[in-house]
Write an enzyme that holds these catalytic residues in place. Structure first.
Site, PDB file in Angstrom:
ATOM      1  N   PHE A 169       0.805  -1.225   0.000  1.00 25.17           N
ATOM      2  CA  PHE A 169       0.000   0.000   0.000  1.00 25.17           C
ATOM      3  C   PHE A 169       0.839   1.278   0.000  1.00 25.17           C
ATOM      4  O   PHE A 169       0.368   2.338  -0.402  1.00 25.17           O
ATOM      5  CB  PHE A 169      -0.944   0.009   1.226  1.00 25.17           C
ATOM      6  CG  PHE A 169      -0.259   0.425   2.516  1.00 25.17           C
ATOM      7  CD1 PHE A 169      -0.067   1.768   2.807  1.00 25.17           C
ATOM      8  CD2 PHE A 169       0.218  -0.514   3.408  1.00 25.17           C
ATOM      9  CE1 PHE A 169       0.575   2.160   3.978  1.00 25.17           C
ATOM     10  CE2 PHE A 169       0.862  -0.144   4.575  1.00 25.17           C
ATOM     11  CZ  PHE A 169       1.046   1.211   4.866  1.00 25.17           C
ATOM     12  N   LYS A 214      -1.119  -7.076  -9.318  1.00 26.56           N
ATOM     13  CA  LYS A 214      -2.116  -7.188  -8.239  1.00 26.56           C
ATOM     14  C   LYS A 214      -1.729  -6.104  -7.236  1.00 26.56           C
ATOM     15  O   LYS A 214      -0.863  -6.296  -6.385  1.00 26.56           O
ATOM     16  CB  LYS A 214      -2.036  -8.582  -7.602  1.00 26.56           C
ATOM     17  CG  LYS A 214      -3.285  -9.072  -6.897  1.00 26.56           C
ATOM     18  CD  LYS A 214      -3.749  -8.223  -5.746  1.00 26.56           C
ATOM     19  CE  LYS A 214      -2.982  -8.370  -4.468  1.00 26.56           C
ATOM     20  NZ  LYS A 214      -3.370  -7.353  -3.437  1.00 26.56           N
ATOM     21  N   GLU A 261      -4.935  -3.727  -2.106  1.00 27.42           N
ATOM     22  CA  GLU A 261      -6.387  -3.503  -2.107  1.00 27.42           C
ATOM     23  C   GLU A 261      -6.754  -2.240  -1.317  1.00 27.42           C
ATOM     24  O   GLU A 261      -7.914  -1.837  -1.303  1.00 27.42           O
ATOM     25  CB  GLU A 261      -7.137  -4.729  -1.582  1.00 27.42           C
ATOM     26  CG  GLU A 261      -6.796  -5.172  -0.160  1.00 27.42           C
ATOM     27  CD  GLU A 261      -5.567  -6.088  -0.071  1.00 27.42           C
ATOM     28  OE1 GLU A 261      -4.547  -5.797  -0.717  1.00 27.42           O
ATOM     29  OE2 GLU A 261      -5.646  -7.084   0.668  1.00 27.42           O
ATOM     30  N   SER A 273       5.380  -6.968   3.264  1.00 22.57           N
ATOM     31  CA  SER A 273       5.948  -7.299   4.569  1.00 22.57           C
ATOM     32  C   SER A 273       6.726  -8.625   4.507  1.00 22.57           C
ATOM     33  O   SER A 273       6.483  -9.455   3.620  1.00 22.57           O
ATOM     34  CB  SER A 273       4.822  -7.392   5.595  1.00 22.57           C
ATOM     35  OG  SER A 273       3.907  -8.381   5.184  1.00 22.57           O
ATOM     36  N   CYS A 314       9.517   1.763   3.403  1.00 22.31           N
ATOM     37  CA  CYS A 314      10.433   0.665   3.732  1.00 22.31           C
ATOM     38  C   CYS A 314      11.839   1.187   3.944  1.00 22.31           C
ATOM     39  O   CYS A 314      12.686   0.483   4.474  1.00 22.31           O
ATOM     40  CB  CYS A 314      10.431  -0.368   2.619  1.00 22.31           C
ATOM     41  SG  CYS A 314      11.074   0.302   1.106  1.00 22.31           S
ATOM     42  N   GLU A 365       9.257  -4.169  12.917  1.00 24.08           N
ATOM     43  CA  GLU A 365       8.951  -3.004  12.073  1.00 24.08           C
ATOM     44  C   GLU A 365       7.632  -2.399  12.547  1.00 24.08           C
ATOM     45  O   GLU A 365       6.613  -3.085  12.607  1.00 24.08           O
ATOM     46  CB  GLU A 365       8.823  -3.459  10.618  1.00 24.08           C
ATOM     47  CG  GLU A 365       8.562  -2.318   9.660  1.00 24.08           C
ATOM     48  CD  GLU A 365       8.406  -2.783   8.220  1.00 24.08           C
ATOM     49  OE1 GLU A 365       7.742  -3.816   7.975  1.00 24.08           O
ATOM     50  OE2 GLU A 365       8.929  -2.100   7.324  1.00 24.08           O
TER      51      GLU A 365
HETATM   52  P1  NAD Z   1       1.555  -6.639   2.988  1.00 29.91           P
HETATM   53  O1  NAD Z   1       2.600  -7.681   3.041  1.00 29.91           O
HETATM   54  O2  NAD Z   1       0.444  -6.689   3.968  1.00 29.91           O
HETATM   55  O3  NAD Z   1       0.842  -6.644   1.536  1.00 29.91           O
HETATM   56  C1  NAD Z   1       1.595  -6.647   0.364  1.00 29.91           C
HETATM   57  C2  NAD Z   1       0.793  -7.353  -0.726  1.00 29.91           C
HETATM   58  O4  NAD Z   1       0.590  -8.712  -0.336  1.00 29.91           O
HETATM   59  C3  NAD Z   1      -0.580  -6.745  -0.968  1.00 29.91           C
HETATM   60  O5  NAD Z   1      -0.823  -6.708  -2.349  1.00 29.91           O
HETATM   61  C4  NAD Z   1      -1.517  -7.702  -0.256  1.00 29.91           C
HETATM   62  O6  NAD Z   1      -2.784  -7.800  -0.874  1.00 29.91           O
HETATM   63  C5  NAD Z   1      -0.796  -9.027  -0.324  1.00 29.91           C
HETATM   64  N1  NAD Z   1      -1.081  -9.871   0.843  1.00 29.91           N
HETATM   65  C6  NAD Z   1      -1.324  -9.461   2.111  1.00 29.91           C
HETATM   66  N2  NAD Z   1      -1.536 -10.516   2.922  1.00 29.91           N
HETATM   67  C7  NAD Z   1      -1.419 -11.616   2.155  1.00 29.91           C
HETATM   68  C8  NAD Z   1      -1.523 -13.022   2.424  1.00 29.91           C
HETATM   69  N3  NAD Z   1      -1.795 -13.490   3.643  1.00 29.91           N
HETATM   70  N4  NAD Z   1      -1.346 -13.878   1.404  1.00 29.91           N
HETATM   71  C9  NAD Z   1      -1.072 -13.434   0.172  1.00 29.91           C
HETATM   72  N5  NAD Z   1      -0.961 -12.107  -0.141  1.00 29.91           N
HETATM   73  C10 NAD Z   1      -1.119 -11.217   0.840  1.00 29.91           C
HETATM   74  O7  NAD Z   1       2.310  -5.226   3.034  1.00 29.91           O
HETATM   75  P2  NAD Z   1       1.660  -3.770   3.149  1.00 29.91           P
HETATM   76  O8  NAD Z   1       1.134  -3.572   4.520  1.00 29.91           O
HETATM   77  O9  NAD Z   1       0.789  -3.499   1.988  1.00 29.91           O
HETATM   78  O10 NAD Z   1       2.977  -2.875   2.952  1.00 29.91           O
HETATM   79  C11 NAD Z   1       3.852  -2.533   3.983  1.00 29.91           C
HETATM   80  C12 NAD Z   1       5.044  -3.483   4.043  1.00 29.91           C
HETATM   81  O11 NAD Z   1       5.732  -3.480   2.797  1.00 29.91           O
HETATM   82  C13 NAD Z   1       6.070  -3.069   5.076  1.00 29.91           C
HETATM   83  O12 NAD Z   1       6.533  -4.214   5.737  1.00 29.91           O
HETATM   84  C14 NAD Z   1       7.182  -2.444   4.240  1.00 29.91           C
HETATM   85  O13 NAD Z   1       8.473  -2.476   4.820  1.00 29.91           O
HETATM   86  C15 NAD Z   1       7.123  -3.292   3.026  1.00 29.91           C
HETATM   87  N6  NAD Z   1       7.738  -2.637   1.882  1.00 29.91           N
HETATM   88  C16 NAD Z   1       8.967  -3.082   1.500  1.00 29.91           C
HETATM   89  C17 NAD Z   1       9.619  -2.462   0.453  1.00 29.91           C
HETATM   90  C18 NAD Z   1      10.974  -2.931   0.018  1.00 29.91           C
HETATM   91  O14 NAD Z   1      11.428  -2.470  -1.007  1.00 29.91           O
HETATM   92  N7  NAD Z   1      11.631  -3.814   0.734  1.00 29.91           N
HETATM   93  C19 NAD Z   1       9.014  -1.385  -0.212  1.00 29.91           C
HETATM   94  C20 NAD Z   1       7.740  -0.967   0.207  1.00 29.91           C
HETATM   95  C21 NAD Z   1       7.119  -1.607   1.262  1.00 29.91           C
END
Ligand code: NAD
Length: 497
Positions: free
Chosen positions: A149, A173, A176, A226, A281, A382
């Site tokens: 997000f 994808k 959401e 994450s 991040c 985090e």
């Molecule tokens: P998230 O992991 O909750 O979601 C990321 C994606 O995975 C979304 O599209 C979501 O729909 C999907 N998803 C969520 N739960 C899932 C599940 N159980 N099974 C399958 N797919 C699932 O992350 P977020 O809250 O949207 O974003 C924040 C996180 O992203 C933080 O941890 C941040 O550090 C990380 N991030 C990392 C970088 C990097 O370059 N390393 C960059 C941006 C964000």
């Protein structure tokens, strides 16, 4: 109520699912849209269309693909205000920050315009007598991207412009929580002349993600999010024989040496810890105060944190907007409560701010902890909010060890005037992106982005040269054309004598 659907084969598509997600404006707490959460059959249909489009797109000369991407770049520039407002409306970050993140995505599109140069390959004449050999990079097929997000434009743009420039087709994808900006980008790419089926968006949650992981016609998956989900993607994509790059979470440390320019360090830390309300991040969430600098550092930062201007992202005077959702706000507040319980000193407490006229928005003020210890959960985990922890250490070696011992290794910085400290830090630190007197060392588009340790599962970083490698397969051809000379069968390993 605004309804966000899918974008498949160049058209907006409703699909077969009746599951919907709610999208709120974080500044007001008001629901503004609904997004369709797609099904496996929606994803499978998008893959079919993308597979058909691949047959043609992969044969379009790279220079022609680049021309469409160049037109896309122009359209992003022309529509940047609208795209930025979409980011602010669904994510909550302040307008100028949202615009900056769009620009960082645009820079990847600019880089992708040079794709003919990057796909040139290598050629050697006469690897053997009258034998030539060359290597070329070919696209993989239908690639997929799953994004978080916190950067609704930039992170998708780390992926799809590179994949498509290389001759692949793509399924995105998006998160959401804020998918509208990606939808707008898909429409603009079509307007730029991209053939239908080359770039598709399937909105959804875990169901679509699992369908991506299981689909046999997707050879490569890019993920950013994450760490637990990154690991899940890595394991399951690999199990299904896919190429995978899965970028995860972070806990970025900023080392403040006693010899540094303290004003520069404090200003750098303020932006890096509290910019985008800490939902980056690459946010610096730990300041490592070395030697006797701790008291001055905490004193100077605390004054600035107390004066942070919190407000809606569209208000030009706001320095920090709201968090993305109510649940995330509760989670971040929960971490601040936990830090107090764990015994850290809460120097600035932003938990109880209320904004007149925006009482239902998801706001929290900047929070600052001092005397944080490495066994506390607020240090280890985090938080992803505007919470900076100060850890005090005696010397440079302790600072280095602390960072190398942490499970994450995304980004880090050091503030110092000493070249030896800066150079040794860059050389010895087990982190993927390092800044020396630079608060957020995000690589530009023509380098590549990625962390180490549990901040990245997989082998390749995103965009730049690593992006080209990830989205292509190497093929090496060795050839000899008939001449007067005919050779006899050879049963030993051919070598040049
Ligand atoms: P998230 O992991 O909750 O979601 C990321 C994606 O995975 C979304 O599209 C979501 O729909 C999907 N998803 C969520 N739960 C899932 C599940 N159980 N099974 C399958 N797919 C699932 O992350 P977020 O809250 O949207 O974003 C924040 C996180 O992203 C933080 O941890 C941040 O550090 C990380 N991030 C990392 C970088 C990097 O370059 N390393 C960059 C941006 C964000």
């Amino acid at each position: 109520m605004n309804l966000i659907q899918h974008f498949i084969d160049g058209k907006v598509f409703t699909g077969s699912s009746n599951k919907k997600g709610k999208i709120f404006n974080p500044a007001t707490g008001k629901q503004e849209s609904e997004v369709i959460l797609g099904s496996k059959s929606d994803l499978d249909l998008a893959v079919e269309k993308a597979k058909t489009a691949f047959e043609t797109w992969s044969n379009v000369p790279a220079i022609q693909r680049a021309r469409i991407i160049f037109k896309f770049k122009e359209l992003i520039e022309k529509n940047s205000d609208e795209l930025t407002k979409l980011i602010v409306a669904e994510h909550g970050k302040v307008y100028e920050d949202a615009k900056g993140s769009l620009t960082r995505g645009l820079e990847v599109v600019e880089f992708a315009c040079g794709i003919p140069q990057m796909l040139k390959g290598e050629f050697t004449e006469n690897v053997g007598t009258d034998i030539d050999s060359w290597s070329t990079r070919q696209p993989l097929g239908v690639c997929a991207g799953i994004t978080p997000f916190n950067f609704p434009a930039m992170v998708p743009m780390w992926m799809f412009p590179m994949a498509i420039a290389c001759g692949n087709t793509f399924i995105l994808k998006p998160s959401e929580k804020d998918p509208s900006c990606a939808m707008k980008l898909a429409h603009l790419f079509k307007e730029a002349g991209l053939p239908d089926g080359v770039f598709n968006i399937v909105n959804g949650d875990k169901e679509v993600v699992d369908a991506i992981l299981e689909n046999k016609n997707i050879p490569a998956v890019s993920f950013v999010g994450s760490t637990p989900i990154a690991k899940y993607i890595y394991e399951n994509a690999a199990k299904n024989e896919k190429r995978v790059q899965a970028l995860g979470g972070a806990k970025n440390h900023c080392v403040v040496m006693p010899d540094c320019d303290l004003d520069q360090a404090v200003n750098g830390l303020m932006g890096a810890a509290y910019g985008s309300a800490g939902e980056r991040c690459m946010a610096q969430s730990v300041a490592v105060a070395v030697g006797n600098i701790g008291d001055d550092l905490v004193d100077q930062i605390s004054k600035k944190v107390e004066n942070l201007k919190i407000g809606p992202g569209m208000d030009k005077t706001s320095e920090m907007g709201p968090l993305v959702t109510k649940e995330h706000l509760e989670r971040v507040k929960g971490y601040v409560d936990l830090g107090v319980k764990e015994g850290a000193k809460l120097v600035v407490d932003g938990r109880d701010i209320k904004l007149q006229g925006y009482e239902n928005g998801y706001y929290i003020g900047g929070c600052l902890f001092d005397h944080v210890k490495t066994d506390m959960r607020i240090y280890k985990e985090e938080i992803f909010g505007p919470v900076l922890s100060v850890v005090r250490v005696n010397n440079f070696d302790e600072a280095l060890q602390l960072i190398n011992d942490h499970e994450f290794g995304n980004g880090t910085s050091i503030y110092t005037r000493d070249g030896d400290s800066g150079r040794t830090f860059a050389n010895k630190i087990k982190v993927g992106m390092v800044g020396i007197n630079i608060p957020i060392p995000v690589p530009v588009a023509y380098h590549s982005f990625g962390g180490w340790k549990r901040s990245l599962f997989g082998d390749q970083h995103m965009h730049g040269p690593e992006g080209v490698r990830f989205y292509t397969k190497l093929k090496t051809i060795t050839s000899r054309w008939p001449s007067g000379l005919r050779s006899n069968p050879e049963f030993v390993m051919p070598v040049m004598k």
